[in-house]
Design a protein around this motif. Structure first.
Motif, short mmCIF file in Angstrom:
data_model
loop_
_atom_site.label_atom_id
_atom_site.label_comp_id
_atom_site.label_asym_id
_atom_site.label_seq_id
_atom_site.Cartn_x
_atom_site.Cartn_y
_atom_site.Cartn_z
N GLY A 372 0.90 -1.59 0.48
CA GLY A 372 -0.38 0.48 0.26
C GLY A 372 0.98 1.53 0.05
O GLY A 372 -0.51 2.44 -0.36
N ARG A 373 2.36 1.08 0.71
CA ARG A 373 2.71 2.32 0.79
C ARG A 373 3.03 2.51 -1.07
O ARG A 373 3.60 4.02 -1.44
CB ARG A 373 3.99 2.28 1.65
CG ARG A 373 5.24 3.45 2.63
CD ARG A 373 5.94 3.28 2.31
NE ARG A 373 7.22 4.51 3.07
CZ ARG A 373 7.90 4.99 1.73
NH1 ARG A 373 8.24 4.61 0.81
NH2 ARG A 373 8.44 5.61 2.12
N GLU A 374 3.86 1.33 -1.08
CA GLU A 374 4.65 1.75 -2.66
C GLU A 374 3.40 1.99 -3.73
O GLU A 374 3.49 3.06 -4.76
CB GLU A 374 4.95 0.23 -2.82
CG GLU A 374 5.81 -0.39 -2.47
CD GLU A 374 7.09 0.67 -2.77
OE1 GLU A 374 7.59 0.56 -3.73
OE2 GLU A 374 8.08 0.89 -1.30
N ILE A 375 2.17 1.53 -3.55
CA ILE A 375 1.20 2.04 -4.49
C ILE A 375 1.11 3.45 -4.18
O ILE A 375 1.01 4.33 -5.54
CB ILE A 375 -0.52 1.69 -4.12
CG1 ILE A 375 -0.35 -0.01 -4.50
CG2 ILE A 375 -1.63 1.91 -4.91
CD1 ILE A 375 -1.38 -0.20 -4.34
N ALA A 376 0.43 4.53 -3.18
CA ALA A 376 0.50 5.64 -2.32
C ALA A 376 1.98 6.74 -2.94
O ALA A 376 2.06 7.54 -3.48
CB ALA A 376 0.51 5.87 -0.72
N VAL A 377 3.14 5.77 -2.19
CA VAL A 377 4.70 6.94 -3.52
C VAL A 377 3.96 6.49 -5.20
O VAL A 377 4.05 7.88 -5.54
CB VAL A 377 5.67 6.02 -2.87
CG1 VAL A 377 7.17 6.23 -4.07
CG2 VAL A 377 5.85 6.23 -1.93
N ALA A 378 3.64 5.92 -6.23
CA ALA A 378 3.43 5.94 -7.13
C ALA A 378 2.31 6.90 -7.49
O ALA A 378 2.52 8.01 -8.09
CB ALA A 378 3.04 4.57 -7.42
#
Length: 484
Positions: A372-378
């Motif tokens: 979820g954090r990687e999605i938020a970064v993207a």
């Protein structure tokens, strides 16, 4: 959980206790994946002007009627109403998570009577009675590893993101109302142009028909005149439809029927030259967008919330310690509950739950939080790139639309003179009717293009204001700081 994994998490737990009992990763704003400056095609920028994000829409919009429409939309928009309620919902969720950090106190009173009394044989009453009253703490989690605090931080980030989403909704609404108003005025002007052109061509058709009946004109000339008149009729019908659709869209944006005084009359003469003007705003630097655009700030809050979710998932690997306690009085006689017949009663029941085997559930939750954090970064990086593109496009428009408009104005002047000369030559028998018709067609097309260029220039100013985060006035005292 393996022995190595247990040792790793135990070491992490010890470090967390020493550093404030939090497993939330340190938030670092990702580097902006855009250039450090705008493209060279942006052109010259005004100096010393107020930044768009600091310029209220009332100061940006100069037209009084448009300001009135925007004010009506902000009061009645259903989209804004939904955004406001989303804020209230997120605020309530944050308050729930915040309350989880404190014990819940409750008062209780119980009473019971039962028969037969097992002590009746020893001289006691035949009916057994029991009464109690007290206060207690129910299952309060002692947040040694920061799980509850992490959930609170995630809820706070969600709340702040909805605040920014509400600001984005207002910016979009202001820009949409302004753009639709410009389109309505332009379509009204094009309708007036089509009606003027139709009247001229119908007059030309009558003269051509009269000349044909007297043998002074050919059937080809008459058919060409009929074709031009029909073209003008089709253009008028198209502009009538577009104008009606503009009014319908503006009514939807405003959220209520439009006042008649705010609808441009369909017979407006040269309404294109009456398009409202707007204040000029500087573009600043691309890095300014990170601090000023609400959608980018909302994406960053979502990233902060994703970090907090990782902290909560990490804390789930460690024991949860809960406390249940009560204090009160107990009596076999209701009258003596608060007197000499009663006695004090208390209970203290701490509990600890340690995950030993959960079939990988906690690890899966942690993996999901990290994803979820990687999605938020993207999503954050995409928001930055989208904002950069929107501003760059608007700056390119500001640098070129003025030149395009000046060229079309010069072309329109030339076409008007050409039509005058072609009509004079035709009346004197020097030029053919085809030359006159071609001049009429060219002038009509250029005047249409000129109206669309005026619209594009004004709409581009609105687009730049929106892209730079304009249209929202910050409240005097932010509530987010108090919420902590």
């Amino acid at each position: 959980m393996t022995l190595t994994s247990s040792f790793r998490w135990s070491a992490l737990a010890a470090a967390a206790l020493l550093s404030g009992c939090s497993f939330i990763p340190v938030h670092e704003r990702p580097a902006a994946p855009v250039a450090a400056d705008w493209p060279a095609t942006a052109g010259a920028l005004p100096q010393g002007a107020t930044a768009a994000a600091d310029l209220p829409w009332q100061a940006f919009v100069h037209d009084a009627q448009l300001r009135e429409l925007i004010a009506l939309a902000l009061d009645s928009s259903r989209d804004l109403r939904i955004a406001v309620q989303n804020i209230e919902q997120a605020r309530a969720q944050y308050q729930i998570r915040r309350a989880d950090q404190f014990p819940t106190l409750g008062a209780s009173a119980t009473g019971s009577r039962s028969a037969p009394n097992p002590y009746a044989a020893f001289g006691g009453p035949s009916v057994a009675s029991s009464y109690s009253v007290g206060i207690g703490v129910s299952a309060w989690e002692l947040d040694f590893f920061g799980r509850v605090a992490a959930l609170k931080e995630a809820a706070l980030a969600s709340y702040l993101a909805t605040e920014e989403a509400r600001r984005s909704a207002q910016i979009s609404l202001v820009a949409s109302v302004a753009s639709t108003w410009l389109q309505l005025k332009t379509d009204t002007a094009l309708l007036a142009l089509a009606e003027r052109t139709l009247a001229t061509r119908e007059q030309s058709l009558r003269l051509t028909r009269l000349r044909f009946e007297n043998g002074a004109s050919s059937a080809l000339d008459m058919r060409q005149a009929e074709s031009l008149a029909a073209t003008a009729q089709a253009a008028r019908a198209q502009q009538q439809r577009l104008r009606a659709q503009d009014i319908n869209l503006l009514t939807l944006l405003v959220g209520q029927p439009l006042p008649e005084a705010l609808i441009p009359p369909s017979a407006s003469a040269d309404a294109a030259t009456e398009l409202p003007t707007f204040a000029e705003v500087p573009a600043g630097l691309p890095s300014d967008l990170l601090l000023r655009r609400p959608d980018i700030r909302a994406a960053e809050q979502q990233l902060i919330g994703a970090n907090a979710s990782i902290g909560a998932a990490r804390a789930s690997f460690f024991p949860r310690i809960t406390l249940t306690a009560s204090l009160g009085r107990v009596s076999a006689d209701l009258d003596g509950l608060f007197g000499a017949g009663g006695s004090k009663g208390w209970s203290f029941a701490p509990g600890i739950t340690l995950p030993i085997f959960d079939m990988g559930r906690n690890q899966a939750n942690l993996d999901a939080a990290r994803a979820g954090r990687e999605i938020a970064v993207a999503q954050y990086e995409k928001a930055v790139q989208t904002a950069f593109r929107e501003v760059a496009d608007a700056l390119a428009g500001r640098a070129t639309l003025a030149d395009q408009l000046a060229a079309l104005q010069a072309q329109a002047t030339a076409e008007r003179d050409r039509l005058r000369l072609a009509d004079l030559r035709y009346r004197n028998g020097i030029a053919s009717f085809l030359d006159l018709l071609d001049a009429q067609r060219s002038l009509f097309a250029v005047e249409q293009a000129l109206a669309q260029a005026r619209l594009a220039q004004r709409a581009n100013e609105v687009a730049l204001y929106k892209a730079l985060g304009g249209g929202w006035t910050e409240p005097p005292a932010p509530q987010a700081a108090d919420a902590r």
